[in-house]
Design a protein around this motif. Sequence first.
Motif, PDB file in Angstrom:
ATOM      1  N   ALA A 317      20.377  19.349  40.375  1.00 13.54           N
ATOM      2  CA  ALA A 317      21.312  18.555  41.456  1.00 13.54           C
ATOM      3  C   ALA A 317      20.276  18.114  42.500  1.00 13.54           C
ATOM      4  O   ALA A 317      20.637  16.899  42.937  1.00 13.54           O
ATOM      5  CB  ALA A 317      22.564  19.558  41.789  1.00 13.54           C
ATOM      6  N   ARG A 318      20.008  19.034  43.236  1.00 15.44           N
ATOM      7  CA  ARG A 318      19.018  18.750  44.392  1.00 15.44           C
ATOM      8  C   ARG A 318      17.959  17.653  44.195  1.00 15.44           C
ATOM      9  O   ARG A 318      17.931  16.561  44.903  1.00 15.44           O
ATOM     10  CB  ARG A 318      18.316  20.008  45.217  1.00 15.44           C
ATOM     11  CG  ARG A 318      17.362  19.578  46.360  1.00 15.44           C
ATOM     12  CD  ARG A 318      18.067  19.174  47.699  1.00 15.44           C
ATOM     13  NE  ARG A 318      16.979  18.730  48.712  1.00 15.44           N
ATOM     14  CZ  ARG A 318      17.521  18.416  49.813  1.00 15.44           C
ATOM     15  NH1 ARG A 318      18.943  18.191  50.098  1.00 15.44           N
ATOM     16  NH2 ARG A 318      16.576  18.033  50.818  1.00 15.44           N
ATOM     17  N   PRO A 319      17.052  17.571  43.215  1.00 19.15           N
ATOM     18  CA  PRO A 319      16.070  16.666  42.999  1.00 19.15           C
ATOM     19  C   PRO A 319      16.915  15.119  42.750  1.00 19.15           C
ATOM     20  O   PRO A 319      16.638  14.161  43.228  1.00 19.15           O
ATOM     21  CB  PRO A 319      15.453  16.994  41.627  1.00 19.15           C
ATOM     22  CG  PRO A 319      15.395  18.543  42.011  1.00 19.15           C
ATOM     23  CD  PRO A 319      16.799  19.041  42.482  1.00 19.15           C
ATOM     24  N   ALA A 320      17.950  15.213  41.986  1.00 16.88           N
ATOM     25  CA  ALA A 320      18.869  14.280  41.561  1.00 16.88           C
ATOM     26  C   ALA A 320      19.064  13.334  42.880  1.00 16.88           C
ATOM     27  O   ALA A 320      19.278  12.077  43.148  1.00 16.88           O
ATOM     28  CB  ALA A 320      19.801  14.407  40.605  1.00 16.88           C
ATOM     29  N   ALA A 321      19.788  14.289  43.820  1.00 17.49           N
ATOM     30  CA  ALA A 321      20.299  13.606  45.073  1.00 17.49           C
ATOM     31  C   ALA A 321      19.141  13.045  45.960  1.00 17.49           C
ATOM     32  O   ALA A 321      19.322  12.227  46.535  1.00 17.49           O
ATOM     33  CB  ALA A 321      21.125  14.912  45.826  1.00 17.49           C
ATOM     34  N   VAL A 322      18.089  13.907  45.930  1.00 20.20           N
ATOM     35  CA  VAL A 322      16.897  13.376  46.930  1.00 20.20           C
ATOM     36  C   VAL A 322      16.581  12.107  46.484  1.00 20.20           C
ATOM     37  O   VAL A 322      16.329  11.173  47.344  1.00 20.20           O
ATOM     38  CB  VAL A 322      15.866  14.450  47.093  1.00 20.20           C
ATOM     39  CG1 VAL A 322      14.682  13.709  47.705  1.00 20.20           C
ATOM     40  CG2 VAL A 322      16.159  15.647  47.653  1.00 20.20           C
ATOM     41  N   TYR A 323      16.321  11.881  45.230  1.00 18.11           N
ATOM     42  CA  TYR A 323      15.659  10.836  44.599  1.00 18.11           C
ATOM     43  C   TYR A 323      16.674   9.648  44.700  1.00 18.11           C
ATOM     44  O   TYR A 323      16.155   8.404  45.018  1.00 18.11           O
ATOM     45  CB  TYR A 323      15.161  10.793  43.009  1.00 18.11           C
ATOM     46  CG  TYR A 323      13.873  11.332  42.987  1.00 18.11           C
ATOM     47  CD1 TYR A 323      12.760  10.753  42.621  1.00 18.11           C
ATOM     48  CD2 TYR A 323      13.654  12.886  43.093  1.00 18.11           C
ATOM     49  CE1 TYR A 323      11.465  11.384  42.500  1.00 18.11           C
ATOM     50  CE2 TYR A 323      12.380  13.379  43.111  1.00 18.11           C
ATOM     51  CZ  TYR A 323      11.234  12.681  42.794  1.00 18.11           C
ATOM     52  OH  TYR A 323      10.027  13.234  42.555  1.00 18.11           O
ATOM     53  N   ALA A 324      17.981   9.771  44.450  1.00 16.58           N
ATOM     54  CA  ALA A 324      18.856   8.741  44.484  1.00 16.58           C
ATOM     55  C   ALA A 324      19.086   8.161  46.072  1.00 16.58           C
ATOM     56  O   ALA A 324      19.509   7.071  46.362  1.00 16.58           O
ATOM     57  CB  ALA A 324      20.254   9.059  43.875  1.00 16.58           C
ATOM     58  N   SER A 325      19.040   9.224  46.872  1.00 19.64           N
ATOM     59  CA  SER A 325      19.376   9.193  48.425  1.00 19.64           C
ATOM     60  C   SER A 325      18.249   8.327  49.124  1.00 19.64           C
ATOM     61  O   SER A 325      18.479   7.977  50.080  1.00 19.64           O
ATOM     62  CB  SER A 325      19.925  10.382  49.097  1.00 19.64           C
ATOM     63  OG  SER A 325      20.839  10.809  48.431  1.00 19.64           O
ATOM     64  N   THR A 326      17.139   8.333  48.754  1.00 21.02           N
ATOM     65  CA  THR A 326      16.032   7.842  49.433  1.00 21.02           C
ATOM     66  C   THR A 326      15.241   6.584  48.576  1.00 21.02           C
ATOM     67  O   THR A 326      14.012   6.477  48.700  1.00 21.02           O
ATOM     68  CB  THR A 326      14.831   9.013  49.638  1.00 21.02           C
ATOM     69  OG1 THR A 326      14.364   9.456  48.317  1.00 21.02           O
ATOM     70  CG2 THR A 326      15.500  10.141  50.328  1.00 21.02           C
ATOM     71  N   ILE A 327      16.106   6.039  47.832  1.00 19.91           N
ATOM     72  CA  ILE A 327      15.475   4.870  47.230  1.00 19.91           C
ATOM     73  C   ILE A 327      14.815   3.904  48.151  1.00 19.91           C
ATOM     74  O   ILE A 327      15.395   3.324  49.074  1.00 19.91           O
ATOM     75  CB  ILE A 327      16.273   4.329  46.105  1.00 19.91           C
ATOM     76  CG1 ILE A 327      16.619   5.223  44.943  1.00 19.91           C
ATOM     77  CG2 ILE A 327      15.889   3.045  45.590  1.00 19.91           C
ATOM     78  CD1 ILE A 327      17.828   4.834  44.137  1.00 19.91           C
ATOM     79  N   ASN A 328      13.578   3.157  47.829  1.00 22.62           N
ATOM     80  CA  ASN A 328      13.031   2.198  48.649  1.00 22.62           C
ATOM     81  C   ASN A 328      12.961   2.597  50.261  1.00 22.62           C
ATOM     82  O   ASN A 328      13.095   1.857  51.103  1.00 22.62           O
ATOM     83  CB  ASN A 328      13.973   0.911  48.762  1.00 22.62           C
ATOM     84  CG  ASN A 328      13.804   0.471  47.173  1.00 22.62           C
ATOM     85  OD1 ASN A 328      12.829   0.586  46.483  1.00 22.62           O
ATOM     86  ND2 ASN A 328      14.799  -0.264  46.622  1.00 22.62           N
ATOM     87  N   MET A 329      12.741   4.189  50.406  1.00 24.68           N
ATOM     88  CA  MET A 329      12.593   4.366  51.861  1.00 24.68           C
ATOM     89  C   MET A 329      11.234   4.794  52.213  1.00 24.68           C
ATOM     90  O   MET A 329      11.066   5.519  53.196  1.00 24.68           O
ATOM     91  CB  MET A 329      13.574   5.635  52.103  1.00 24.68           C
ATOM     92  CG  MET A 329      15.036   5.179  52.050  1.00 24.68           C
ATOM     93  SD  MET A 329      16.340   6.217  52.669  1.00 24.68           S
ATOM     94  CE  MET A 329      17.694   5.404  52.608  1.00 24.68           C
TER      95      MET A 329
END
Length: 511
Positions: A317-329
């Motif tokens: 859950a946490r890794p999926a949220a981190v990777y999805a929330s910080t795309i192209n950042m």
Amino acid sequence: MLSEIITTDAFILLSAILFISGVITTKFSARLGVPALVLFIMVGIVMGSDVLGIIHFDDAGLAQTIGVFALVIILFEGGLQTKWKTLRPVIPPALSLATMGVLLTSGIVAVAAKYILEIGWLEAILFGAIVGSTDAAAVFAVLKGQNVKPRIGATLEAESGSNDPMAVFLTIAMIELITVPDANMWKLIASFFVQMGLGLIVGYVFGRLATAAINRLNLDSSGLYPVFATAFALLTYGVTAFMNGSGLLAVYVSAIIIGNTEVAYRHSIVRFSEGFAWMMQILMFVILGLLVFPSELFIWDVMWKGIVISLILMLIARPAAVYASTINMGYTNKELLFLSWAGLKGAVPIVLATFPMLAHVENSQLIFNVVFFVVLTSCLIQGSTITNLADKLGLVGPEKTTPMHSLELVSLGKANAEMIEYEMEEDAAIVGQKLINIPFPKHALVNAIIRNDKLLTPTGNTVIQPRDFLYVLTSRASKQELIRLLQEKKSVPIVKEVPIENKRESETEQT
């Protein structure tokens, strides 16, 4: 009458024992490799009715009140220590993690909770909302004094300091949907944006009011300034909550403004807030430990469910949220891996878990017990390995240069003067210059320099070096001019031409 006195005396004695036990655990936590927060919780569990039986505590309402009060103090201290120049570049990813990240984490955990805990969908989403946010108290405690790279540390601190409103909103919204079946979801969503907006606006306004009041009031004792600043933090929360805004967000915003503005007795305010925050952490986690009954928590049915949900939360859950929330950042895979692992859970989920209990939601006791086990697992596994992981991933920055010394100042009262502590940066204009050549304001005097943890008595020929800590006594009228001088960069030459005759006279006086 005598029994009341004995009860009062016993309460004072017990409070002293709890705080002393909490302070001592911080000494051993580093040696044991266990976060102090876990040891605070264990102190509460051991003192509780299921182990030693010294204290019987099952008042979820009181625990919630103490927890919220403690979070106000902890967030205020964390905001004071947050540097704006480090925070500003990470605001977009931090806000994305604090909103979309919490939603994604809560959603994935909700699916797991539905089938593992065998509860309804609304209750499962409620469980996901409770454990979806990164806890500010845990992050501030674990990262304090560590040398994780500024960008990563600032992202975590900003996320944890600003994601509580989302977690609180989701928790309250789900409780309302469970207890009031005809509740309007669109009104609940609109109220979230109102809460966030009010939190930002009121926090900014009260931060400005606090700095103006601290600088303009001429109190008789320097010890009153930290109390005054803390009172403003509580006032900020109270006013914002009264207006149905996010009080926790408002406190964090106001603290950032105060911490990044020149205020009188800044050193005293920060040190007082740091000590008060530690005391609140000890109290909060001990109280939450008392609220747990090991006979209900450490049973196989709760333990295996808690372990499985914890693993899903930490590894999926946490890794999926981190990777999805910080795309192209602009984050590297190593940085994203660290951010994923550093989503610590702490006091906020346990405090939020008391909300369903007070609302008499079905399965609220099961939710509380599993949430507590998830938090305990997170603190033990993630909290004890976060620093080592940063080191292995090469995310450890230069060692922090906090001076290993203390400078106790007698209160200047109404003397219209202040002692400024300032750490010199490498690109500062006055670095590499002798004190005699630096155009200090008329009523400013360098009293001491700390270099490599050693005290230097400055003379006119003393050369300023990077990482020097300067202690400058200045009149309040000259304070802003002094700050501008200390902050000026090398691109602007500021060398003061001194006639040879005056220079020789000054060197003779210094000698």
